[in-house]
Design a protein around this motif. Structure first.
Motif, PDB file in Angstrom:
ATOM      1  N   LEU A  97       0.831  -1.215   0.000  1.00  0.00           N
ATOM      2  CA  LEU A  97       0.000   0.000   0.000  1.00  0.00           C
ATOM      3  C   LEU A  97       0.863   1.261   0.000  1.00  0.00           C
ATOM      4  O   LEU A  97       0.504   2.263  -0.613  1.00  0.00           O
ATOM      5  N   ARG A  98       1.997   1.184   0.677  1.00  0.00           N
ATOM      6  CA  ARG A  98       2.931   2.328   0.599  1.00  0.00           C
ATOM      7  C   ARG A  98       3.317   2.567  -0.854  1.00  0.00           C
ATOM      8  O   ARG A  98       3.393   3.702  -1.316  1.00  0.00           O
ATOM      9  N   TRP A  99       3.587   1.489  -1.554  1.00  0.00           N
ATOM     10  CA  TRP A  99       3.969   1.619  -2.968  1.00  0.00           C
ATOM     11  C   TRP A  99       2.792   2.129  -3.795  1.00  0.00           C
ATOM     12  O   TRP A  99       2.944   3.013  -4.636  1.00  0.00           O
ATOM     13  N   ILE A 100       1.611   1.568  -3.558  1.00  0.00           N
ATOM     14  CA  ILE A 100       0.436   1.933  -4.359  1.00  0.00           C
ATOM     15  C   ILE A 100       0.097   3.412  -4.175  1.00  0.00           C
ATOM     16  O   ILE A 100      -0.244   4.101  -5.140  1.00  0.00           O
ATOM     17  N   TYR A 101       0.227   3.910  -2.935  1.00  0.00           N
ATOM     18  CA  TYR A 101      -0.153   5.303  -2.670  1.00  0.00           C
ATOM     19  C   TYR A 101       1.005   6.287  -2.835  1.00  0.00           C
ATOM     20  O   TYR A 101       0.784   7.488  -2.887  1.00  0.00           O
ATOM     21  N   ASP A 102       2.228   5.781  -2.858  1.00  0.00           N
ATOM     22  CA  ASP A 102       3.368   6.709  -2.972  1.00  0.00           C
ATOM     23  C   ASP A 102       4.469   6.053  -3.802  1.00  0.00           C
ATOM     24  O   ASP A 102       5.597   5.862  -3.344  1.00  0.00           O
ATOM     25  N   THR A 103       4.119   5.710  -5.027  1.00  0.00           N
ATOM     26  CA  THR A 103       5.067   5.013  -5.911  1.00  0.00           C
ATOM     27  C   THR A 103       6.342   5.824  -6.099  1.00  0.00           C
ATOM     28  O   THR A 103       7.443   5.266  -6.180  1.00  0.00           O
ATOM     29  N   GLY A 104       6.188   7.153  -6.109  1.00  0.00           N
ATOM     30  CA  GLY A 104       7.349   8.007  -6.360  1.00  0.00           C
ATOM     31  C   GLY A 104       8.447   7.836  -5.326  1.00  0.00           C
ATOM     32  O   GLY A 104       9.635   7.864  -5.661  1.00  0.00           O
ATOM     33  N   SER A 105       8.054   7.641  -4.046  1.00  0.00           N
ATOM     34  CA  SER A 105       9.079   7.519  -3.005  1.00  0.00           C
ATOM     35  C   SER A 105       9.867   6.215  -3.172  1.00  0.00           C
ATOM     36  O   SER A 105      11.014   6.113  -2.747  1.00  0.00           O
TER      37      SER A 105
END
Ligand SMILES: [Zn+2]
Length: 315
Positions: A97-105
């Protein structure tokens, strides 16, 4: 990261994965990470719940199909949203979910990224067919355990056993030669990563590791006993009297174990450095003929070791 889980005492112990219409089991959950007030789907993973946006989950081929299906009439609802129960680890979904919501980071993270992100990203990316998430994880695994073994660095040493188990679980065989070699460099007696291999690896892979270590040990012993023996594919070599002793001492120094070190000599890297960053002071004492042999031997021994890694570990 998630702090605790919402109160689910009022929820039925259902195993349903599909979601649907109204249910009497609605229960407002406490605020937590990935609990969006305007979310429209609730994921239940272990004891954690995530209220997220269905549109975000459509990066997954599996969710894309699931969300397109009609909702069953008797499906469960949490906080007004359809509930989907997932048989994964909450930690894995936190990362996904971290990736899904903040792929840029994730995109700007540099090698080596924290290892614990990789198994989570790879498992969810693989199982739910999120191609870009799997690709991110595979790329960073390959940066730690590269197919070009000379590109290995000290980031290859930690978690090598976990990487092997993960490669088996999620089908990333390209990291296996580097991961096995990195693990073989670590002494079990030092209770570091190598010493925990038996709890992480399958029995078959533990056997491969032991066989590979034996073969590498044999190779080191051959070089210790006769450092000027014919290198693979090279004609027999007879050094001049003047260069024999310094050549033997130099080569023995590259393969001799240090009992105080938690690692075996990293022969592949030593051989690589011999021709990419030569010891100018040492080479200055050699005559021209012996210097040519020394450089050729470094290259051919390196190339032989690199290309035999699959065979060494029975991969
Ligand atoms: Zn010489």
């Amino acid at each position: 990261m998630c702090e605790g889980s919402p109160d689910d005492s009022a929820l039925p112990a259902t195993k349903r994965r599909r979601f649907g219409g109204r249910s009497s089991s609605s229960q407002s959950a406490a605020p937590q990470a990935f609990w969006f007030w305007d979310g429209d789907i609730v994921l239940e993973v272990e004891h954690h719940k995530f209220k997220v946006h269905g549109t975000r989950l459509q990066c997954s081929e599996i969710f894309l199909d699931m969300l397109a299906m009609p909702q069953p009439q008797d499906a469960d609802v949490v906080d007004g949203c359809p509930l989907v129960q997932l048989a994964d680890s909450a930690q894995d979904w936190q990362v996904a979910l971290r990736w899904i919501y903040d792929t840029g980071s994730f995109a700007v993270m540099h090698h080596p990224v924290p290892f614990p992100l990789l198994p989570s990203a790879l498992r969810i990316g693989t199982k739910y067919e999120i191609a870009a998430l799997r690709e991110w994880a595979v790329n960073h695994l390959c940066a730690r355990w590269p197919s070009d073994l000379e590109r290995m660095d000290t980031a290859s040493l930690p978690c090598a056993a976990e990487a092997i188990a993960l490669a088996r679980e999620c089908d990333v065989p390209e990291i296996l030669p580097a991961a096995f070699y990195a693990l073989s460099l670590q002494r079990f007696g030092y209770n570091a990563d190598g010493g925990r291999s038996h709890v992480v690896l399958s029995q078959a892979d533990l056997r491969r590791l032991i066989i590979g270590r034996e073969r590498l040990s044999d190779l080191a012993m051959q070089l210790l006993l006769d450092p000027l023996s014919a290198a693979p594919g090279m004609p027999p070599f007879e050094s001049c009297d003047q260069c024999r002793e310094p050549l033997q001492r130099y080569w023995r120094g590259k393969v001799a174990s240090d009992p105080q070190s938690p690692f075996e000599p990293w022969l592949l890297r030593e051989l690589y450095l011999m021709f990419t960053a030569p010891d100018v002071l040492f080479e200055s004492v050699l005559c021209e003929g012996c210097l040519v042999w020394h450089k050729d031997a470094a290259w051919t021994r390196f190339d032989s070791l690199r290309t035999s890694m699959l065979r060494l570990f029975c991969l």
